[in-house]
Design a protein around this motif. Structure first.
Motif, PDB file in Angstrom:
ATOM      1  N   ASN A 129      35.673  72.681 -89.211  1.00  0.00           N
ATOM      2  CA  ASN A 129      36.676  71.774 -88.706  1.00  0.00           C
ATOM      3  C   ASN A 129      37.569  71.194 -89.799  1.00  0.00           C
ATOM      4  O   ASN A 129      38.771  71.096 -89.738  1.00  0.00           O
ATOM      5  N   THR A 130      36.833  70.572 -90.701  1.00  0.00           N
ATOM      6  CA  THR A 130      37.956  70.168 -91.863  1.00  0.00           C
ATOM      7  C   THR A 130      38.370  71.268 -92.632  1.00  0.00           C
ATOM      8  O   THR A 130      39.788  71.028 -92.918  1.00  0.00           O
ATOM      9  N   LEU A 131      37.795  72.328 -92.775  1.00  0.00           N
ATOM     10  CA  LEU A 131      38.543  73.523 -93.637  1.00  0.00           C
ATOM     11  C   LEU A 131      39.778  73.881 -92.736  1.00  0.00           C
ATOM     12  O   LEU A 131      40.690  74.301 -93.210  1.00  0.00           O
ATOM     13  N   ASN A 132      39.618  74.020 -91.392  1.00  0.00           N
ATOM     14  CA  ASN A 132      40.672  74.372 -90.594  1.00  0.00           C
ATOM     15  C   ASN A 132      41.701  73.426 -90.659  1.00  0.00           C
ATOM     16  O   ASN A 132      43.015  73.941 -90.426  1.00  0.00           O
ATOM     17  N   ARG A 133      41.541  72.331 -90.688  1.00  0.00           N
ATOM     18  CA  ARG A 133      42.583  71.037 -90.824  1.00  0.00           C
ATOM     19  C   ARG A 133      43.272  70.987 -92.181  1.00  0.00           C
ATOM     20  O   ARG A 133      44.305  70.615 -92.362  1.00  0.00           O
ATOM     21  N   LEU A 134      42.609  71.608 -93.226  1.00  0.00           N
ATOM     22  CA  LEU A 134      43.430  72.114 -94.397  1.00  0.00           C
ATOM     23  C   LEU A 134      44.134  73.278 -94.197  1.00  0.00           C
ATOM     24  O   LEU A 134      45.505  73.304 -94.577  1.00  0.00           O
ATOM     25  N   ALA A 135      43.663  74.602 -93.971  1.00  0.00           N
ATOM     26  CA  ALA A 135      44.295  75.597 -93.683  1.00  0.00           C
ATOM     27  C   ALA A 135      45.759  75.842 -92.635  1.00  0.00           C
ATOM     28  O   ALA A 135      46.458  76.311 -93.144  1.00  0.00           O
ATOM     29  N   VAL A 136      45.346  75.129 -91.479  1.00  0.00           N
ATOM     30  CA  VAL A 136      46.432  75.199 -90.441  1.00  0.00           C
ATOM     31  C   VAL A 136      47.624  74.630 -90.981  1.00  0.00           C
ATOM     32  O   VAL A 136      48.580  75.445 -90.999  1.00  0.00           O
ATOM     33  N   PRO A 137      47.562  73.439 -91.439  1.00  0.00           N
ATOM     34  CA  PRO A 137      48.870  72.716 -91.688  1.00  0.00           C
ATOM     35  C   PRO A 137      49.482  73.214 -93.139  1.00  0.00           C
ATOM     36  O   PRO A 137      50.765  73.287 -93.127  1.00  0.00           O
ATOM     37  N   LEU A 138      48.867  73.790 -93.833  1.00  0.00           N
ATOM     38  CA  LEU A 138      49.042  74.223 -95.375  1.00  0.00           C
ATOM     39  C   LEU A 138      49.620  75.778 -95.047  1.00  0.00           C
ATOM     40  O   LEU A 138      49.867  76.492 -96.038  1.00  0.00           O
ATOM     41  N   GLU A 139      49.518  76.485 -93.902  1.00  0.00           N
ATOM     42  CA  GLU A 139      49.888  77.715 -93.488  1.00  0.00           C
ATOM     43  C   GLU A 139      49.194  78.720 -94.296  1.00  0.00           C
ATOM     44  O   GLU A 139      49.783  79.587 -94.757  1.00  0.00           O
ATOM     45  N   LEU A 140      47.868  78.732 -94.787  1.00  0.00           N
ATOM     46  CA  LEU A 140      46.991  79.923 -95.290  1.00  0.00           C
ATOM     47  C   LEU A 140      47.353  81.109 -94.282  1.00  0.00           C
ATOM     48  O   LEU A 140      46.732  80.939 -93.162  1.00  0.00           O
ATOM     49  N   LYS A 141      47.454  82.244 -95.107  1.00  0.00           N
ATOM     50  CA  LYS A 141      47.426  83.509 -94.355  1.00  0.00           C
ATOM     51  C   LYS A 141      46.298  84.285 -95.132  1.00  0.00           C
ATOM     52  O   LYS A 141      45.777  84.200 -96.113  1.00  0.00           O
ATOM     53  N   PRO A 142      45.782  85.080 -93.946  1.00  0.00           N
ATOM     54  CA  PRO A 142      44.664  86.019 -94.442  1.00  0.00           C
ATOM     55  C   PRO A 142      45.282  86.769 -95.818  1.00  0.00           C
ATOM     56  O   PRO A 142      46.649  87.294 -96.002  1.00  0.00           O
ATOM     57  N   ARG A 143      44.325  87.317 -96.715  1.00  0.00           N
ATOM     58  CA  ARG A 143      44.774  87.961 -97.837  1.00  0.00           C
ATOM     59  C   ARG A 143      44.864  89.397 -97.539  1.00  0.00           C
ATOM     60  O   ARG A 143      44.202  90.143 -96.811  1.00  0.00           O
TER      61      ARG A 143
END
Length: 143
Positions: A129-143
């Motif tokens: 959940n912590t990692l998701n809360r970084l990735a979602v607002p920072l708009e990380l996309k699959p490589r």
């Protein structure tokens, strides 16, 4: 491209989170359960980066595509064992931000009688959940 590269913008806290995940990855919780927890929380949080990453990892570890396909409806599916169901119920409660019911907690305790394994499950749900809360607002996309 992500809005911010955490590894360079805040390397110490980001590294600490990844080290914590590494500790869970080497702990007593089964890899299949870890990946199901990561995927389900990421689905609920709408994290495309983490769903992609962890479904790939689950398949690499031998997870069947059929189970991954049914993960969003795991409660209705017959493909998940009681331990996985307990882990998923716990993960859903934590991810949705609701109180973990006594019934759910008792199922977790029954299916994960080893306290260390149970502790790693709790840590895994919190970390993804912590990692998701970084990735979602920072708009990380699959490589």
């Amino acid at each position: 491209m992500a809005r911010l590269a955490m590894d360079s913008a805040a390397p110490e806290p980001y590294k600490a989170i990844l080290q914590a995940q590494g500790a869970v990855d080497t702990g007593p919780l089964a890899a299949a359960v870890r990946e199901l927890v990561k995927i389900r929380a990421s689905q609920l949080n709408g994290c495309v980066f983490c769903v992609d990453l962890h479904t790939r990892e689950a398949r690499r570890l031998g997870e069947r595509q059929e189970r991954l396909d049914q993960l969003p409806v795991w409660e209705e599916s017959e493909l998940f064992a009681p331990r996985e169901r307990a882990a998923l119920a716990y993960t859903e409660a934590v991810t949705r931000g609701v109180r973990v019911s006594e019934e759910t907690w008792q199922q977790v305790c029954a299916q994960f009688p080893d306290e260390a394994e149970r502790g790693h499950l709790v840590a895994q749900a919190a970390l993804i959940n912590t990692l998701n809360r970084l990735a979602v607002p920072l708009e990380l996309k699959p490589r």
